[in-house]
Design a protein around this motif. Structure first.
Motif, PDB file in Angstrom:
ATOM      1  N   TYR A 257     -47.185  26.233 -18.826  1.00  0.00           N
ATOM      2  CA  TYR A 257     -45.730  26.113 -18.715  1.00  0.00           C
ATOM      3  C   TYR A 257     -45.141  25.407 -19.942  1.00  0.00           C
ATOM      4  CZ  TYR A 257     -46.548  27.042 -13.749  1.00  0.00           C
ATOM      5  OH  TYR A 257     -46.935  27.607 -12.563  1.00  0.00           O
ATOM      6  N   TYR A 258     -43.973  25.863 -20.331  1.00  0.00           N
ATOM      7  CA  TYR A 258     -43.149  25.145 -21.299  1.00  0.00           C
ATOM      8  C   TYR A 258     -42.033  24.455 -20.537  1.00  0.00           C
ATOM      9  CZ  TYR A 258     -45.299  26.652 -25.634  1.00  0.00           C
ATOM     10  OH  TYR A 258     -46.184  26.822 -26.668  1.00  0.00           O
ATOM     11  N   TYR A 259     -41.960  23.131 -20.700  1.00  0.00           N
ATOM     12  CA  TYR A 259     -40.932  22.351 -20.004  1.00  0.00           C
ATOM     13  C   TYR A 259     -39.762  22.088 -20.956  1.00  0.00           C
ATOM     14  CZ  TYR A 259     -44.342  21.479 -16.317  1.00  0.00           C
ATOM     15  OH  TYR A 259     -45.249  21.635 -15.288  1.00  0.00           O
ATOM     16  N   PHE A 260     -38.586  22.531 -20.527  1.00  0.00           N
ATOM     17  CA  PHE A 260     -37.355  22.263 -21.269  1.00  0.00           C
ATOM     18  C   PHE A 260     -36.647  21.110 -20.548  1.00  0.00           C
ATOM     19  CE2 PHE A 260     -38.528  26.365 -22.668  1.00  0.00           C
ATOM     20  CZ  PHE A 260     -37.831  26.681 -23.822  1.00  0.00           C
ATOM     21  N   VAL A 261     -36.542  19.968 -21.212  1.00  0.00           N
ATOM     22  CA  VAL A 261     -35.993  18.757 -20.585  1.00  0.00           C
ATOM     23  C   VAL A 261     -34.697  18.371 -21.293  1.00  0.00           C
ATOM     24  CG1 VAL A 261     -36.401  16.363 -19.937  1.00  0.00           C
ATOM     25  CG2 VAL A 261     -38.325  17.983 -20.009  1.00  0.00           C
ATOM     26  N   ARG A 262     -33.590  18.415 -20.551  1.00  0.00           N
ATOM     27  CA  ARG A 262     -32.299  17.999 -21.099  1.00  0.00           C
ATOM     28  C   ARG A 262     -32.046  16.553 -20.693  1.00  0.00           C
ATOM     29  NH1 ARG A 262     -26.872  18.881 -18.827  1.00  0.00           N
ATOM     30  NH2 ARG A 262     -27.949  20.102 -17.238  1.00  0.00           N
ATOM     31  N   LEU A 263     -31.563  15.754 -21.659  1.00  0.00           N
ATOM     32  CA  LEU A 263     -31.345  14.333 -21.433  1.00  0.00           C
ATOM     33  C   LEU A 263     -29.882  13.977 -21.630  1.00  0.00           C
ATOM     34  CD1 LEU A 263     -34.444  13.179 -23.461  1.00  0.00           C
ATOM     35  CD2 LEU A 263     -34.157  12.822 -21.019  1.00  0.00           C
ATOM     36  N   MET A 264     -29.389  13.041 -20.807  1.00  0.00           N
ATOM     37  CA  MET A 264     -28.022  12.560 -20.948  1.00  0.00           C
ATOM     38  C   MET A 264     -27.837  11.841 -22.282  1.00  0.00           C
ATOM     39  SD  MET A 264     -26.292  11.067 -17.518  1.00  0.00           S
ATOM     40  CE  MET A 264     -25.253  12.099 -16.502  1.00  0.00           C
ATOM     41  N   GLY A 265     -26.586  11.724 -22.686  1.00  0.00           N
ATOM     42  CA  GLY A 265     -26.289  11.037 -23.929  1.00  0.00           C
ATOM     43  C   GLY A 265     -24.987  11.482 -24.548  1.00  0.00           C
ATOM     44  N   ARG A 266     -24.313  12.438 -23.900  1.00  0.00           N
ATOM     45  CA  ARG A 266     -23.062  13.001 -24.401  1.00  0.00           C
ATOM     46  C   ARG A 266     -23.253  13.568 -25.804  1.00  0.00           C
ATOM     47  NH1 ARG A 266     -19.024  12.574 -21.233  1.00  0.00           N
ATOM     48  NH2 ARG A 266     -17.415  12.659 -22.818  1.00  0.00           N
ATOM     49  N   GLN A 267     -22.266  13.400 -26.691  1.00  0.00           N
ATOM     50  CA  GLN A 267     -22.354  14.079 -27.983  1.00  0.00           C
ATOM     51  C   GLN A 267     -23.493  13.562 -28.859  1.00  0.00           C
ATOM     52  OE1 GLN A 267     -19.578  12.843 -26.651  1.00  0.00           O
ATOM     53  NE2 GLN A 267     -17.953  14.393 -26.695  1.00  0.00           N
ATOM     54  N   ALA A 268     -23.864  12.294 -28.719  1.00  0.00           N
ATOM     55  CA  ALA A 268     -24.925  11.706 -29.545  1.00  0.00           C
ATOM     56  C   ALA A 268     -26.294  11.951 -28.915  1.00  0.00           C
ATOM     57  CB  ALA A 268     -24.673  10.218 -29.717  1.00  0.00           C
ATOM     58  N   SER A 269     -27.319  11.985 -29.793  1.00  0.00           N
ATOM     59  CA  SER A 269     -28.683  12.277 -29.321  1.00  0.00           C
ATOM     60  C   SER A 269     -29.564  11.032 -29.308  1.00  0.00           C
ATOM     61  CB  SER A 269     -29.321  13.340 -30.222  1.00  0.00           C
ATOM     62  OG  SER A 269     -28.527  14.487 -30.320  1.00  0.00           O
ATOM     63  N   ASN A 270     -28.954   9.844 -29.201  1.00  0.00           N
ATOM     64  CA  ASN A 270     -29.719   8.599 -29.286  1.00  0.00           C
ATOM     65  C   ASN A 270     -30.791   8.489 -28.201  1.00  0.00           C
ATOM     66  OD1 ASN A 270     -28.122   7.363 -31.490  1.00  0.00           O
ATOM     67  ND2 ASN A 270     -26.483   7.399 -29.988  1.00  0.00           N
ATOM     68  N   VAL A 271     -30.439   8.854 -26.968  1.00  0.00           N
ATOM     69  CA  VAL A 271     -31.403   8.767 -25.869  1.00  0.00           C
ATOM     70  C   VAL A 271     -32.558   9.726 -26.107  1.00  0.00           C
ATOM     71  CG1 VAL A 271     -31.749   9.172 -23.396  1.00  0.00           C
ATOM     72  CG2 VAL A 271     -29.685   7.994 -24.178  1.00  0.00           C
ATOM     73  N   ALA A 272     -32.254  10.948 -26.525  1.00  0.00           N
ATOM     74  CA  ALA A 272     -33.295  11.949 -26.753  1.00  0.00           C
ATOM     75  C   ALA A 272     -34.254  11.501 -27.855  1.00  0.00           C
ATOM     76  CB  ALA A 272     -32.659  13.290 -27.110  1.00  0.00           C
ATOM     77  N   LEU A 273     -33.720  10.939 -28.927  1.00  0.00           N
ATOM     78  CA  LEU A 273     -34.584  10.493 -30.027  1.00  0.00           C
ATOM     79  C   LEU A 273     -35.499   9.373 -29.574  1.00  0.00           C
ATOM     80  CD1 LEU A 273     -35.494  10.410 -32.964  1.00  0.00           C
ATOM     81  CD2 LEU A 273     -33.540   8.930 -33.472  1.00  0.00           C
ATOM     82  N   GLU A 274     -34.966   8.369 -28.875  1.00  0.00           N
ATOM     83  CA  GLU A 274     -35.808   7.265 -28.419  1.00  0.00           C
ATOM     84  C   GLU A 274     -36.882   7.750 -27.446  1.00  0.00           C
ATOM     85  OE1 GLU A 274     -37.605   3.678 -27.771  1.00  0.00           O
ATOM     86  OE2 GLU A 274     -36.180   4.194 -29.368  1.00  0.00           O
ATOM     87  N   CYS A 275     -36.507   8.636 -26.542  1.00  0.00           N
ATOM     88  CA  CYS A 275     -37.492   9.161 -25.587  1.00  0.00           C
ATOM     89  C   CYS A 275     -38.591   9.957 -26.295  1.00  0.00           C
ATOM     90  CB  CYS A 275     -36.799  10.039 -24.544  1.00  0.00           C
ATOM     91  SG  CYS A 275     -35.779   9.119 -23.375  1.00  0.00           S
ATOM     92  N   ALA A 276     -38.230  10.665 -27.359  1.00  0.00           N
ATOM     93  CA  ALA A 276     -39.232  11.402 -28.136  1.00  0.00           C
ATOM     94  C   ALA A 276     -40.184  10.434 -28.835  1.00  0.00           C
ATOM     95  CB  ALA A 276     -38.539  12.301 -29.156  1.00  0.00           C
ATOM     96  N   LEU A 277     -39.640   9.355 -29.380  1.00  0.00           N
ATOM     97  CA  LEU A 277     -40.484   8.353 -30.031  1.00  0.00           C
ATOM     98  C   LEU A 277     -41.430   7.696 -29.033  1.00  0.00           C
ATOM     99  CD1 LEU A 277     -37.797   6.657 -32.322  1.00  0.00           C
ATOM    100  CD2 LEU A 277     -39.683   8.108 -33.074  1.00  0.00           C
TER     101      LEU A 277
END
Length: 614
Positions: A257-277
């Motif tokens: 499976y490929y999991y596509f995970v959308r994260l909250m954060g509105r226009q900025a991607s700060n949450v997504a970047l930290e979670c990736a790190l």
């Protein structure tokens, strides 16, 4: 109405949490309020400084405030004594963010420590409760089951704005009727922008209430040279990172499976970047990268499909892809479509008839999109005119487009691997109601204490700040910065053919593509795309190993702006003490030469043309 302030039913874990007493930095300990004022401030947006000073004539250019411990040697520092009790109102404005309750707790403790007769009134139901003068007096008993707990249910929240003439007048009436010395507004960029305007209006109307802001938003987008991070960001990123890591482990285990995970954060991607790190997924699609490169839906789909095909060549048919919710507004054609739809909404066109009024290109794109996305794009915009990003299932859209493209490649014979299978998730509400991390508990409590110091100093139009946050609490530096020093004017166009408009505001801070956090990710990205190096930070801890570890984004940045300002002032004072009448000609010439060079360089760097090039 909800039963605000009612005692909570706590689990044993929650009860244990209420016993934890957050630590205070040395500058906030004791009964003395000692403040040192810095130079008068300007704004980083030099091109808009004049417009901002005109819009905020009474609060623009105020000095920075640094709070010091009683024993610090600072000849110009002031020691403030307030023998009389004060009355303060506090309101939640904006989405709930873990740690918000501790701001109220910290403010309450600071008020009572300095004068037990002081009163803290919480406005019930957010700003709407403030307009209606609905209050709850905050006491130790009321706070007892909310200390170090998540949510905003102690006093609740409602609309996210204090902006219209009616709302501002209602706020002034409330503050006057309740005889408030201070009003503390807890929220993010939008709420603190409203607080800035409110502070200016209060000063204009000679309202004695002082307005203070607190940076609380799990989006992590109220970031600037004064504010290093926001209450709630640490918690939400760590909770989401564990969920993502669990999915990574599941993907590796199932292998299909490929999991596509959308994260909250509105226009900025700060949450997504930290979670990736934190979790090391195979792909991270940042909205800021998409916007910079002007990537289309087709470009993003191709990127993902090429990655799927490259992994299939290594006999890997699984993966995890992180997507920030704001990416839909970063894709050029999707943003233009949304702007056209929102313009039709403002013109009174019913949602079910909007598709009939779209321009030819917008209509073609709209019809190309899956039915479920069309319905979501037609939702009414938010109060700030942005799309309802949490309701637009971009992860499902991308999974749908990738599946179609992989089927096409299979039929064309360019892809010979196994069938592509996608599983989609949206992580938003699961984390924002979480029990706060130890960092957020401490940070929020300290900010609450700072609010009392700001009010004791008689400051209006300031936001509470803490710097040096990546170090232990003992080394945190506390202060306050004027709202106006954070304002900027961004030109934007509403609807096709619209006229560029803009007003001073604290604009959300996006991921800095030249910053160290992004650099750390880019160094790993190519390897993580093909290799499964998933990392699991584990569940949120309140005690034990790693409990004091801040976010990676905070750890890698070198952000001590306030400290550097003080260091610069020290250097300037040293120059003044050396270059005095009577000094040698050589010293004077050297000083003039150096100062001329520095001034020339700084003048160029401060110019709008330099900033646009950078």
């Amino acid at each position: 109405m909800a039963d605000f302030g009612a005692p909570r039913e706590l689990s044993e874990l929650q009860k244990k949490r209420t016993e934890y007493q957050p630590q205070l930095p040395p500058c906030l300990q004791g009964n003395t309020v000692r403040v040192e004022f810095g130079d008068l401030t300007t704004t980083a947006d030099t091109a808009s400084a004049h417009a901002i000073s005109q819009a905020f004539p009474r609060t623009f250019g105020q000095p920075l405030a640094h709070f010091l411990r009683a024993t610090t040697l600072a000849p110009e520092a002031q020691t403030i004594h307030l023998p009389h009790p004060i009355r303060v109102g506090v309101v939640f404005s904006g989405r709930q963010s873990p740690g918000g309750h501790n701001v109220i707790w910290g403010l309450h403790d600071a008020l009572k420590k300095h004068n037990p007769g002081s009163a803290l009134l919480g406005f019930l139901g957010g700003s709407e409760g403030m307009f209606a003068k609905k209050t709850l007096e905050i006491t130790d008993e009321v706070l007892s089951s909310y200390k170090n707990q998540g949510g905003y249910d102690l006093i609740g929240r409602s609309v996210d704005q204090i902006r219209t003439t009616e709302q501002v007048n209602a706020t002034i009436a409330t503050c006057n009727d309740l005889k408030l010395d201070g009003l503390v507004i807890i929220g993010g960029a939008t709420s603190n922008s409203d607080a800035a305007q409110l502070a200016e209006t209060f000063a204009e109307c000679n309202c004695s209430t002082k307005v203070v802001g607190v940076p609380v938003t799990f989006y992590g987008d109220l970031k600037n040279q004064f504010v290093e991070t926001n209450v709630g960001f640490d918690t939400v990123c760590k909770v989401n990172s564990q969920l993502i890591s669990n999915i990574c482990t599941d993907a590796l285990s199932a292998g299909k499976y490929y999991y596509f995970v959308r994260l909250m954060g509105r226009q900025a991607s700060n949450v997504a970047l930290e979670c990736a790190l934190q979790s090391h997924p195979n792909m991270l699609i940042l909205g800021e990268e998409v916007a910079l490169s002007k990537l289309t839906l087709f470009d993003i789909t191709k990127q993902i499909c090429d990655a799927v095909q490259a992994r299939a060549a290594q006999d890997k048919y699984h993966g995890v892809i992180l997507i920030p919710e704001g990416i839909v507004e970063s894709i050029p054609e999707m943003y233009a479509l949304l702007q056209e739809i929102h313009g039709l909404h403002r013109n009174g066109i019913p949602a079910e008839k909007i598709s009939l009024h779209l321009s030819p290109w917008a209509s073609a794109l709209f019809e190309f999109l899956p039915r479920f996305i069309r319905k979501e794009l037609l939702l009414l915009p938010e109060s700030d005119n942005s799309a309802q990003l949490s309701q637009i299932e971009t992860e499902k859209l991308l999974a749908h487009l990738v599946e179609e493209e992989m089927e096409k490649r299979t039929k064309d014979g360019t892809y010979k691997g196994k069938k592509f299978n996608a599983v989609c998730h949206f992580f938003g509400y699961q984390a924002r109601g979480s029990l706060p991390s130890k960092f957020d508990c401490d940070y929020a409590y300290v900010l609450g204490n700072i609010c009392r110091h700001i009010l004791a100093a008689g400051l209006n139009g300031y936001i509470a700040t803490v710097t040096n946050l990546k170090n232990s609490v003992n080394h945190w530096k506390c202060g306050a910065a004027p709202f106006t020093a954070m304002l900027s004017v961004k030109k934007y166009t509403r609807g096709p053919g619209g006229i560029p408009v803009g007003k001073p505001a604290i604009h959300p801070a996006s991921v800095d593509l030249r910053g160290k956090a992004y650099e750390v990710w880019r160094e790993k990205a190519a390897t993580l795309l093909l290799e499964d190096m998933y990392r699991n930070p584990g569940p949120l801890q309140f005690e034990g190993p790693g409990v004091d570890q801040p976010t990676i984004s905070l750890s890698v940045e070198d952000q001590d702006y306030m400290g550097r300002i003080k260091k610069l002032q020290q250097y300037l004072e040293q120059v003044k003490s050396i270059v005095k009448p009577g000094c040698s000609q050589d010293i004077l010439k050297a000083a003039l030469s150096c100062m001329a060079s520095v001034t020339e360089v700084l003048t160029v760097m401060a110019s709008p043309s330099f900033k646009s090039q950078s």
